[in-house]
Design an enzyme around this catalytic site. Structure first.
Site, PDB file in Angstrom:
ATOM      1  N   GLY A   1      -7.952 -31.891  17.952  1.00 25.13           N
ATOM      2  CA  GLY A   1      -6.956 -32.937  17.731  1.00 25.13           C
ATOM      3  C   GLY A   1      -7.541 -34.211  17.136  1.00 25.13           C
ATOM      4  O   GLY A   1      -6.966 -34.812  16.231  1.00 25.13           O
ATOM      5  N   THR A   2      -8.698 -34.624  17.641  1.00 30.24           N
ATOM      6  CA  THR A   2      -9.302 -35.878  17.172  1.00 30.24           C
ATOM      7  C   THR A   2      -9.573 -35.810  15.668  1.00 30.24           C
ATOM      8  O   THR A   2      -9.265 -36.749  14.928  1.00 30.24           O
ATOM      9  CB  THR A   2     -10.612 -36.142  17.940  1.00 30.24           C
TER      10      THR A   2
ATOM     11  N   ASN B   1      -0.153 -39.022  26.620  1.00 36.48           N
ATOM     12  CA  ASN B   1      -1.016 -38.187  27.455  1.00 36.48           C
ATOM     13  C   ASN B   1      -1.139 -38.696  28.882  1.00 36.48           C
ATOM     14  O   ASN B   1      -1.511 -37.946  29.766  1.00 36.48           O
ATOM     15  CB  ASN B   1      -2.411 -38.077  26.826  1.00 36.48           C
TER      16      ASN B   1
ATOM     17  N   GLN C   1      -0.074 -33.561  22.769  1.00 38.71           N
ATOM     18  CA  GLN C   1       0.435 -33.302  24.130  1.00 38.71           C
ATOM     19  C   GLN C   1       1.831 -32.675  24.122  1.00 38.71           C
ATOM     20  O   GLN C   1       2.425 -32.487  25.184  1.00 38.71           O
ATOM     21  CB  GLN C   1       0.505 -34.623  24.908  1.00 38.71           C
TER      22      GLN C   1
ATOM     23  N   SER D   1      -3.622 -29.593  18.986  1.00 40.32           N
ATOM     24  CA  SER D   1      -4.939 -29.201  19.488  1.00 40.32           C
ATOM     25  C   SER D   1      -4.789 -27.990  20.405  1.00 40.32           C
ATOM     26  O   SER D   1      -3.991 -28.023  21.347  1.00 40.32           O
ATOM     27  CB  SER D   1      -5.552 -30.372  20.256  1.00 40.32           C
TER      28      SER D   1
ATOM     29  N   HIS E   1      -6.366 -26.556  22.899  1.00 42.64           N
ATOM     30  CA  HIS E   1      -6.584 -26.494  24.356  1.00 42.64           C
ATOM     31  C   HIS E   1      -5.467 -27.154  25.156  1.00 42.64           C
ATOM     32  O   HIS E   1      -5.486 -27.110  26.390  1.00 42.64           O
ATOM     33  CB  HIS E   1      -7.959 -27.062  24.731  1.00 42.64           C
TER      34      HIS E   1
ATOM     35  N   THR F   1     -16.856 -23.418   7.316  1.00 39.22           N
ATOM     36  CA  THR F   1     -16.320 -22.093   7.644  1.00 39.22           C
ATOM     37  C   THR F   1     -15.375 -22.184   8.831  1.00 39.22           C
ATOM     38  O   THR F   1     -15.705 -22.789   9.852  1.00 39.22           O
ATOM     39  CB  THR F   1     -17.489 -21.125   7.964  1.00 39.22           C
TER      40      THR F   1
ATOM     41  N   CYS G   1     -13.777 -45.701  34.961  1.00 39.19           N
ATOM     42  CA  CYS G   1     -14.835 -46.521  35.517  1.00 39.19           C
ATOM     43  C   CYS G   1     -16.051 -46.480  34.603  1.00 39.19           C
ATOM     44  O   CYS G   1     -16.611 -45.426  34.372  1.00 39.19           O
ATOM     45  CB  CYS G   1     -15.213 -45.956  36.885  1.00 39.19           C
TER      46      CYS G   1
HETATM   47  N1  PLP Z   1      -4.328 -37.057  21.382  1.00 43.18           N
HETATM   48  C1  PLP Z   1      -3.894 -36.892  22.641  1.00 43.18           C
HETATM   49  C2  PLP Z   1      -2.556 -37.431  23.018  1.00 43.18           C
HETATM   50  C3  PLP Z   1      -4.690 -36.225  23.574  1.00 43.18           C
HETATM   51  O1  PLP Z   1      -4.265 -36.085  24.828  1.00 43.18           O
HETATM   52  C4  PLP Z   1      -5.954 -35.732  23.161  1.00 43.18           C
HETATM   53  C5  PLP Z   1      -6.856 -35.048  24.115  1.00 43.18           C
HETATM   54  O2  PLP Z   1      -6.880 -35.301  25.279  1.00 43.18           O
HETATM   55  C6  PLP Z   1      -6.347 -35.921  21.833  1.00 43.18           C
HETATM   56  C7  PLP Z   1      -5.513 -36.576  20.977  1.00 43.18           C
HETATM   57  C8  PLP Z   1      -7.673 -35.412  21.326  1.00 43.18           C
HETATM   58  O3  PLP Z   1      -7.646 -34.025  21.110  1.00 43.18           O
HETATM   59  P1  PLP Z   1      -9.006 -33.181  21.101  1.00 43.18           P
HETATM   60  O4  PLP Z   1      -9.559 -33.265  22.487  1.00 43.18           O
HETATM   61  O5  PLP Z   1      -8.588 -31.801  20.726  1.00 43.18           O
HETATM   62  O6  PLP Z   1      -9.900 -33.780  20.076  1.00 43.18           O
END
Ligand code: PLP
Length: 364
Positions: free
Chosen positions: A58-59, A131, A161, A181, A183, A219, A307
């Site tokens: 996702g990032t 999230n 999410q 994403s 996972h 790849t 924290c």
């Molecule tokens: N955006 C949201 C709302 C998320 O909850 C997360 C992951 O927790 C991400 C982006 C990032 O995704 P990834 O962990 O696949 O890079």
């Protein structure tokens, strides 16, 4: 991971070693698997297969989208994930104008206030589902109002999410860029996708062999992508039943927490949220202490605060919503999953209640 996604991934890992960019039979087989996964993901998202770019999560998808158009100015909701927030900070350091869009006390984008800011920006980033507190954002309405502007900014939607809880097709239709994403819906970690719509060209984050039609070199992770496609389809099929069941369990959970723990409040009314998110604030306890206690008893939850070097940082999401500091310090997020049962709910309530009593007792 969903068992069917694990099985699909294991199958590719064991039997399909080919590189999808090659020309021999093994490579063509990997290519077929990759393109089949692309078709399936595209169908779940309501996109064209050519619009789906596979990424390493996702990032990466979000960063690619934010950088895609080489913006001179960006605006992003105050409750965005760090994937947006940190990129916005990097933009600022580079002299690119960056504006934070306010949210209401219920953690939903304040559309009127947002519209006053976005008229001249190149990119607007608003997530589909938050999230932390699980709030659903008004992407359709935002897109409609952006379209009415003289110069429509590109709309980047972090839908990481969302797929478990919402049909993404209308959200994809409203966006220019949409990130998912694996996972977050029963697929593997480290694999995701960016949907690039409306014929938008992108400036790639990674240059190299020109994979993904020159939009993301490297790849492809064929096994992970196939597993993500299987998980996306399963999640899409199971969604309405799952949402109904989990909403009932979540409602019971929050009702019991709030009614049996003194000074425990629900952070956001349920009408604004997805079904699997339970978020409460418990006054008079530090969430980090409570988290450690309940973790020892088998409950995995998280806090709205992190924290770092001993200092308690309040969650920017809760701060943006105007949650009072005393509440935010005791914030707690639980996520229910497909295998959460009524027995789990009863156990979790009892454990949280006893732990809060102990922490408060320890103090008095
Ligand atoms: N955006 C949201 C709302 C998320 O909850 C997360 C992951 O927790 C991400 C982006 C990032 O995704 P990834 O962990 O696949 O890079």
């Amino acid at each position: 991971m969903l068992p069917e996604a694990v099985a699909a991934m294991a199958d590719v890992l064991a039997h399909d070693f080919g590189n999808p960019s090659g020309v021999h039979r093994e490579a063509r087989r990997a290519r077929a698997l990759l393109e089949d996964a692309r078709d399936r993901i595209a169908a779940v998202l309501g996109a064209g297969p050519h619009e789906v770019v596979f990424t390493g999560g996702g990032t990466e998808a979000i960063n690619t989208a934010l950088l895609a158009t080489g913006p001179k100015s960006v605006a992003w909701s105050a409750i965005e994930h760090d994937a947006v927030r940190s990129q916005a900070a990097a933009f600022e350091r580079e002299g690119i104008a960056s504006y934070e869009l306010p949210v209401t006390c219920h953690g939903v984008l304040d559309l009127d206030a947002a519209l006053e800011v976005v008229a001249d920006v190149d990119v607007v980033a608003v997530m589909a589902v938050n999230n932390e507190v699980g709030t659903i954002q008004p992407i359709d309405e935002l897109a409609t109002r952006l379209s009415a502007l003289d110069r429509r900014p590109a709309l980047v939607v972090d839908a990481v999410q969302a797929l478990t809880w919402l049909d993404l097709r209308p959200i994809t239709a409203s966006s220019d860029f949409l990130a998912i994403s694996g996972h977050k819906f029963g697929g593997p970690k480290g694999v995701g996708a960016l949907v690039v719509r409306n014929g938008r060209k992108i400036r790639p984050l990674l240059y190299g062999g020109g994979q993904e039609q020159d939009r993301r070199s490297g790849t492809q992770n064929v096994a992970g992508i196939v597993a993500m496609a299987v998980a996306a389809e399963s999640t899409d099929r199971a969604r309405s039943e799952r949402v109904k069941n989990l909403a009932a369990l979540r409602d019971r959970f929050v009702d019991e927490l709030v009614s049996t723990i003194d000074r425990c409040v629900e952070t956001v009314p349920r009408a604004y949220k997805v079904a699997g998110n339970a978020h409460v604030c418990i006054q008079g306890v530090e969430s980090e202490e409570l988290l450690v206690m309940i973790d020892h008893q088998g409950i995995a939850a998280s806090a709205g605060s992190a924290c770092a070097s001993g200092a308690l940082h309040l969650s920017p999401v809760l701060v943006a919503m105007g949650v009072p500091v005393d509440d935010a310090r005791g914030s707690l997020r639980f996520t229910l999953g497909a295998d959460t049962t009524n027995v789990d709910i009863g156990d979790a309530v009892a454990i949280v209640r006893a732990s809060v009593a102990k922490l408060r007792g320890d103090r008095s």
